[in-house]
Design an enzyme around this catalytic site. Structure first.
Site, PDB file in Angstrom:
ATOM      1  N   THR A 117      57.206  55.783   2.282  1.00 16.18           N
ATOM      2  CA  THR A 117      55.688  55.876   2.325  1.00 16.18           C
ATOM      3  C   THR A 117      55.263  56.984   2.724  1.00 16.18           C
ATOM      4  O   THR A 117      55.885  57.654   3.519  1.00 16.18           O
ATOM      5  CB  THR A 117      55.143  54.525   3.423  1.00 16.18           C
ATOM      6  OG1 THR A 117      53.859  54.993   3.581  1.00 16.18           O
ATOM      7  CG2 THR A 117      55.866  54.619   4.778  1.00 16.18           C
ATOM      8  N   TYR A 141      55.815  52.145  11.985  1.00 19.27           N
ATOM      9  CA  TYR A 141      55.993  51.696  10.977  1.00 19.27           C
ATOM     10  C   TYR A 141      56.523  52.683  10.146  1.00 19.27           C
ATOM     11  O   TYR A 141      57.716  53.181   9.455  1.00 19.27           O
ATOM     12  CB  TYR A 141      54.830  51.251  10.147  1.00 19.27           C
ATOM     13  CG  TYR A 141      54.701  51.293   8.695  1.00 19.27           C
ATOM     14  CD1 TYR A 141      55.867  50.452   7.967  1.00 19.27           C
ATOM     15  CD2 TYR A 141      54.140  52.043   7.855  1.00 19.27           C
ATOM     16  CE1 TYR A 141      55.937  50.214   6.568  1.00 19.27           C
ATOM     17  CE2 TYR A 141      54.105  52.008   6.440  1.00 19.27           C
ATOM     18  CZ  TYR A 141      54.865  51.008   5.810  1.00 19.27           C
ATOM     19  OH  TYR A 141      55.265  50.999   4.460  1.00 19.27           O
TER      20      TYR A 141
HETATM   21  N1  LIG Z   1      51.874  47.892  -0.473  1.00 21.04           N
HETATM   22  C1  LIG Z   1      51.666  49.266  -0.207  1.00 21.04           C
HETATM   23  O1  LIG Z   1      50.678  49.825  -0.456  1.00 21.04           O
HETATM   24  C2  LIG Z   1      52.829  49.963   0.373  1.00 21.04           C
HETATM   25  C3  LIG Z   1      52.595  51.495   0.451  1.00 21.04           C
HETATM   26  C4  LIG Z   1      53.788  52.130   1.139  1.00 21.04           C
HETATM   27  C5  LIG Z   1      55.015  51.531   1.256  1.00 21.04           C
HETATM   28  N2  LIG Z   1      55.079  50.259   1.000  1.00 21.04           N
HETATM   29  C6  LIG Z   1      56.475  49.701   1.152  1.00 21.04           C
HETATM   30  O2  LIG Z   1      56.846  48.950  -0.005  1.00 21.04           O
HETATM   31  C7  LIG Z   1      57.680  47.955   0.186  1.00 21.04           C
HETATM   32  C8  LIG Z   1      57.126  46.571  -0.240  1.00 21.04           C
HETATM   33  O3  LIG Z   1      55.897  46.193   0.220  1.00 21.04           O
HETATM   34  P1  LIG Z   1      54.879  45.030  -0.266  1.00 21.04           P
HETATM   35  O4  LIG Z   1      53.513  45.605  -0.116  1.00 21.04           O
HETATM   36  O5  LIG Z   1      55.572  44.617  -1.462  1.00 21.04           O
HETATM   37  O6  LIG Z   1      55.328  44.280   0.974  1.00 21.04           O
HETATM   38  P2  LIG Z   1      55.508  42.379   1.151  1.00 21.04           P
HETATM   39  O7  LIG Z   1      55.335  42.249   2.682  1.00 21.04           O
HETATM   40  O8  LIG Z   1      54.716  41.877   0.159  1.00 21.04           O
HETATM   41  O9  LIG Z   1      56.944  42.558   0.602  1.00 21.04           O
HETATM   42  C9  LIG Z   1      58.094  42.606   1.481  1.00 21.04           C
HETATM   43  C10 LIG Z   1      58.917  41.560   1.235  1.00 21.04           C
HETATM   44  O10 LIG Z   1      60.113  41.837   2.278  1.00 21.04           O
HETATM   45  C11 LIG Z   1      60.581  40.712   2.939  1.00 21.04           C
HETATM   46  N3  LIG Z   1      61.398  40.712   4.098  1.00 21.04           N
HETATM   47  C12 LIG Z   1      60.551  41.170   5.157  1.00 21.04           C
HETATM   48  N4  LIG Z   1      61.490  41.351   6.121  1.00 21.04           N
HETATM   49  C13 LIG Z   1      62.661  40.757   5.748  1.00 21.04           C
HETATM   50  C14 LIG Z   1      64.099  40.708   6.171  1.00 21.04           C
HETATM   51  N5  LIG Z   1      64.145  40.872   7.566  1.00 21.04           N
HETATM   52  N6  LIG Z   1      64.956  40.154   5.177  1.00 21.04           N
HETATM   53  C15 LIG Z   1      64.684  39.774   4.053  1.00 21.04           C
HETATM   54  N7  LIG Z   1      63.563  40.047   3.842  1.00 21.04           N
HETATM   55  C16 LIG Z   1      62.429  40.388   4.473  1.00 21.04           C
HETATM   56  C17 LIG Z   1      59.380  39.577   2.841  1.00 21.04           C
HETATM   57  O11 LIG Z   1      59.409  38.262   3.069  1.00 21.04           O
HETATM   58  C18 LIG Z   1      58.717  40.162   1.392  1.00 21.04           C
HETATM   59  O12 LIG Z   1      58.865  39.218   0.378  1.00 21.04           O
HETATM   60  C19 LIG Z   1      57.598  47.669   1.836  1.00 21.04           C
HETATM   61  O13 LIG Z   1      59.002  48.282   2.140  1.00 21.04           O
HETATM   62  C20 LIG Z   1      56.496  48.684   2.236  1.00 21.04           C
HETATM   63  O14 LIG Z   1      56.871  49.343   3.482  1.00 21.04           O
HETATM   64  C21 LIG Z   1      54.099  49.483   0.498  1.00 21.04           C
END
Ligand SMILES: NC(=O)c1ccc[n+]([C@@H]2O[C@H](COP(=O)([O-])OP(=O)(O)OC[C@H]3O[C@@H](n4cnc5c(N)ncnc54)[C@H](O)[C@@H]3O)[C@@H](O)[C@H]2O)c1
Length: 327
Positions: A117, A141
């Site tokens: 990120t 984070y």
């Molecule tokens: N959405 C954004 O704008 C954004 C920006 C920068 C980085 N990210 C990164 O992208 C990735 C996905 O983001 P997202 O928005 O899809 O989030 P999200 O919360 O929709 O998806 C994360 C998934 O990981 C699963 N998860 C969490 N902890 C877990 C564990 N201990 N064991 C197994 N599964 C687990 C959750 O159930 C969920 O389905 C993340 O790593 C996030 O940090 C997202």
């Protein structure tokens, strides 16, 4: 057909990645504990329920499906929560990722793609953020994501596990075909919050800070459509399969939009006004976070095609009206 393990495949971005992988001829195996994801989002391949902290379960799933690569989206990603409970973030995001990375090495998986990120850069107003910018995260984070990047550097040196690290800017939009979309509970992202305010699911959109040093006083961010983002992951997978070296890429378009610009565009897309409440600045928000790199375009051959506000808000609006998972 080759399998790819998609950790976090029941979440927002992971579910779009599963769809893109399936379209590209892979079997996306979703590994997810459903803590913030949705079983209904697992539509494109097998579901293996499991936790990142459960090493035995990860080993079992890797032995069963023998994936050629891992795409690792699973994480907790709420900045405020990470400050309230840093241990939760270090445990889930760092210890959990270490489990997955060690399991990958043991299962002789060679290719690892990791969701990092722009929060790893921290608060660097007026700095052009490219992949060589100093990383100084200001919350647990961002720190947890930087730590996983460091683990990957060490594991490549010691075990030859090659990786592509993507540092995302603000991900937005939804599958234009409406099969999957963004649904976080609680929601913290601007566009879904704004759409909730438009259709009365919340009273108003709160804008934190209208006195920033920007043309309209609100913060500026770089938005990338989730489908463009997952396209980059497919290119990253090909990059690793072609035997190329580990790399890190920013995923942003380099175009910054203010909060007010996003709100104004939404009127064109939805034909509805956005009820707004203006508040003072929120701690930890920097003025501007925009990618200053075209490395993903020039080296990976990435071409974002839907990362314009009209498509991002339009796709999110269609999903907002018809989609949503129930839990
Ligand atoms: N959405 C954004 O704008 C954004 C920006 C920068 C980085 N990210 C990164 O992208 C990735 C996905 O983001 P997202 O928005 O899809 O989030 P999200 O919360 O929709 O998806 C994360 C998934 O990981 C699963 N998860 C969490 N902890 C877990 C564990 N201990 N064991 C197994 N599964 C687990 C959750 O159930 C969920 O389905 C993340 O790593 C996030 O940090 C997202």
């Amino acid at each position: 057909m080759d399998c790819v393990l998609v950790a976090g495949g029941a979440g927002y971005i992971g579910s779009h990645a599963c769809k893109a992988l399936s379209k590209a001829g892979y079997i996306p195996v979703c590994y997810d504990n459903l803590s913030t994801g949705w079983e209904e989002a697992v539509k494109f391949g097998p579901f293996e329920r499991g936790d990142l902290l459960d090493r035995a379960r990860i080993d079992e799933v890797l032995a069963k499906h023998k994936p050629i690569a891992i795409m690792h989206f699973a994480a907790l990603s709420q900045v405020g929560e990470s400050m309230d409970d840093p241990g939760l973030y270090w445990r889930t995001n760092v210890m959990g990722s270490l489990n997955l990375i060690e399991a990958a090495v043991e299962a002789d998986i060679k290719n690892f793609i990791f969701s990092s990120t722009c929060a790893t850069y921290g608060d660097q107003d007026n700095v052009v953020l490219d992949e060589n910018s100093v990383q100084q995260p200001i919350n647990a984070y961002g720190a947890s994501k930087r730590a996983v990047e460091n683990i990957l550097y060490d594991f490549e040196r010691r075990y030859g596990l090659r990786h592509v690290i993507f540092r995302y800017f603000n991900v937005a939009g939804a599958d234009p075909e409406g099969e999957v979309g963004e649904y976080h509970q609680p929601e913290t992202h601007l566009i879904p919050l704004m759409l909730d305010a438009i259709d009365g699911k919340r009273d108003a959109l709160t804008i934190f800070g209208t006195d920033y040093d920007t043309p309209d006083g609100t913060c500026i961010r770089d938005y990338v459509h989730v489908c463009d983002l997952v396209d980059a992951h497919l290119l990253g997978l090909n990059w690793l399969k072609d035997g190329k070296q580990s790399e890190v890429f920013n995923l942003g378009t380099g175009a910054g939009f203010s909060v007010r610009a996003v709100v104004d565009h939404s009127k064109d897309v939805t034909n509805k006004a956005v009820p707004i409440i203006e508040r003072t600045r929120r701690a930890g928000d920097c003025t501007q976070l925009v990618s200053g790199s075209t490395k993903a375009e020039s080296e990976l051959g990435w071409t974002p095609v839907r990362s314009n506000l009209k498509a991002m808000i339009g796709d999110a609006w269609r999903w907002h009206q018809t989609g949503h998972y129930s839990k």
